[in-house]
Design a protein around this motif. Structure first.
Motif, PDB file in Angstrom:
ATOM      1  N   SER A  85       5.545   9.170  -1.903  1.00 13.80           N
ATOM      2  CA  SER A  85       6.592  10.158  -2.198  1.00 13.80           C
ATOM      3  C   SER A  85       7.335  10.569  -0.932  1.00 13.80           C
ATOM      4  O   SER A  85       7.535  11.759  -0.663  1.00 13.80           O
ATOM      5  N   LEU A  86       7.745   9.598  -0.174  1.00 14.46           N
ATOM      6  CA  LEU A  86       8.387   9.873   1.109  1.00 14.46           C
ATOM      7  C   LEU A  86       9.713  10.587   0.933  1.00 14.46           C
ATOM      8  O   LEU A  86      10.455  10.346  -0.029  1.00 14.46           O
ATOM      9  N   LYS A  87       9.998  11.458   1.896  1.00  9.99           N
ATOM     10  CA  LYS A  87      11.219  12.255   1.892  1.00  9.99           C
ATOM     11  C   LYS A  87      12.010  11.956   3.170  1.00  9.99           C
ATOM     12  O   LYS A  87      11.427  11.560   4.186  1.00  9.99           O
ATOM     13  N   PRO A  88      13.309  12.194   3.156  1.00 10.73           N
ATOM     14  CA  PRO A  88      14.091  11.962   4.382  1.00 10.73           C
ATOM     15  C   PRO A  88      13.563  12.743   5.576  1.00 10.73           C
ATOM     16  O   PRO A  88      13.634  12.257   6.713  1.00 10.73           O
ATOM     17  N   GLU A  89      13.002  13.916   5.344  1.00 10.65           N
ATOM     18  CA  GLU A  89      12.456  14.705   6.445  1.00 10.65           C
ATOM     19  C   GLU A  89      11.171  14.127   7.029  1.00 10.65           C
ATOM     20  O   GLU A  89      10.667  14.637   8.041  1.00 10.65           O
ATOM     21  N   ASP A  90      10.628  13.090   6.427  1.00 12.73           N
ATOM     22  CA  ASP A  90       9.484  12.387   7.010  1.00 12.73           C
ATOM     23  C   ASP A  90       9.919  11.381   8.073  1.00 12.73           C
ATOM     24  O   ASP A  90       9.073  10.790   8.750  1.00 12.73           O
ATOM     25  N   THR A  91      11.204  11.183   8.222  1.00 14.27           N
ATOM     26  CA  THR A  91      11.722  10.252   9.217  1.00 14.27           C
ATOM     27  C   THR A  91      11.318  10.690  10.627  1.00 14.27           C
ATOM     28  O   THR A  91      11.568  11.829  11.027  1.00 14.27           O
ATOM     29  N   ALA A  92      10.664   9.787  11.338  1.00 16.01           N
ATOM     30  CA  ALA A  92      10.158  10.091  12.684  1.00 16.01           C
ATOM     31  C   ALA A  92       9.497   8.853  13.257  1.00 16.01           C
ATOM     32  O   ALA A  92       9.290   7.863  12.556  1.00 16.01           O
ATOM     33  N   VAL A  93       9.152   8.939  14.525  1.00 18.63           N
ATOM     34  CA  VAL A  93       8.247   7.957  15.117  1.00 18.63           C
ATOM     35  C   VAL A  93       6.830   8.484  14.897  1.00 18.63           C
ATOM     36  O   VAL A  93       6.535   9.630  15.225  1.00 18.63           O
ATOM     37  N   TYR A  94       5.988   7.642  14.344  1.00 14.06           N
ATOM     38  CA  TYR A  94       4.614   8.024  14.033  1.00 14.06           C
ATOM     39  C   TYR A  94       3.680   7.428  15.075  1.00 14.06           C
ATOM     40  O   TYR A  94       3.737   6.235  15.368  1.00 14.06           O
ATOM     41  N   TYR A  95       2.807   8.287  15.604  1.00 14.81           N
ATOM     42  CA  TYR A  95       1.874   7.898  16.656  1.00 14.81           C
ATOM     43  C   TYR A  95       0.437   8.066  16.180  1.00 14.81           C
ATOM     44  O   TYR A  95       0.091   9.053  15.547  1.00 14.81           O
ATOM     45  N   CYS A  96      -0.371   7.115  16.567  1.00 20.92           N
ATOM     46  CA  CYS A  96      -1.811   7.172  16.365  1.00 20.92           C
ATOM     47  C   CYS A  96      -2.446   7.726  17.647  1.00 20.92           C
ATOM     48  O   CYS A  96      -1.989   7.393  18.752  1.00 20.92           O
TER      49      CYS A  96
END
Length: 122
Positions: A85-96
């Motif tokens: 259920s991804l949203k536009p506000e989830d847009t980002a660089v994701y880091y582990c």
């Protein structure tokens, strides 16, 4: 020393799903708490989800709770982030990130991956 490499990012439409993976080097992966953080342009890096060494305890930010699931496979030295259920506000660089203790603050983590871009279009 732990080397982390993320994969699985990409472009997806709102409402879609992605699964991020983070592969870790080293024989002591199972002794580390793991987490996912994200950073959008112009914003601070924020905690998304965390998991303890055994996978028995997980923690999520309010913004992703109920949509994202963190899990790990210690036999494969890998941690995952299933994002639904991804949203536009989830847009980002994701880091582990990895740490022997873990927590909500990025400063607590000793080891970081290079990041993977997630873009959600509306």
């Amino acid at each position: 020393q732990v080397l982390l490499v993320e994969s699985g990012g990409g472009l997806v439409q709102a409402g879609g799903s992605l699964r991020l993976s983070c592969a870790a080097s080293g024989r002591t992966f199972s002794s580390y708490a793991m987490a996912w953080f994200r950073q959008a342009p112009g914003k601070e890096r924020e905690f998304v989800a965390g998991i303890n060494w055994s996978g028995s305890t997980t923690l999520y930010s309010d913004s992703v709770k109920g949509r994202f699931t963190i899990s790990r496979n210690n036999a494969r030295n890998t941690v995952f982030l299933q994002m639904n259920s991804l949203k536009p506000e989830d847009t980002a660089v994701y880091y582990c990130a990895a740490d022997t203790v873990g927590g909500l603050e990025s400063a607590l983590y000793d080891y970081w991956g290079q990041g993977t871009q997630v873009t959600v279009s509306s």
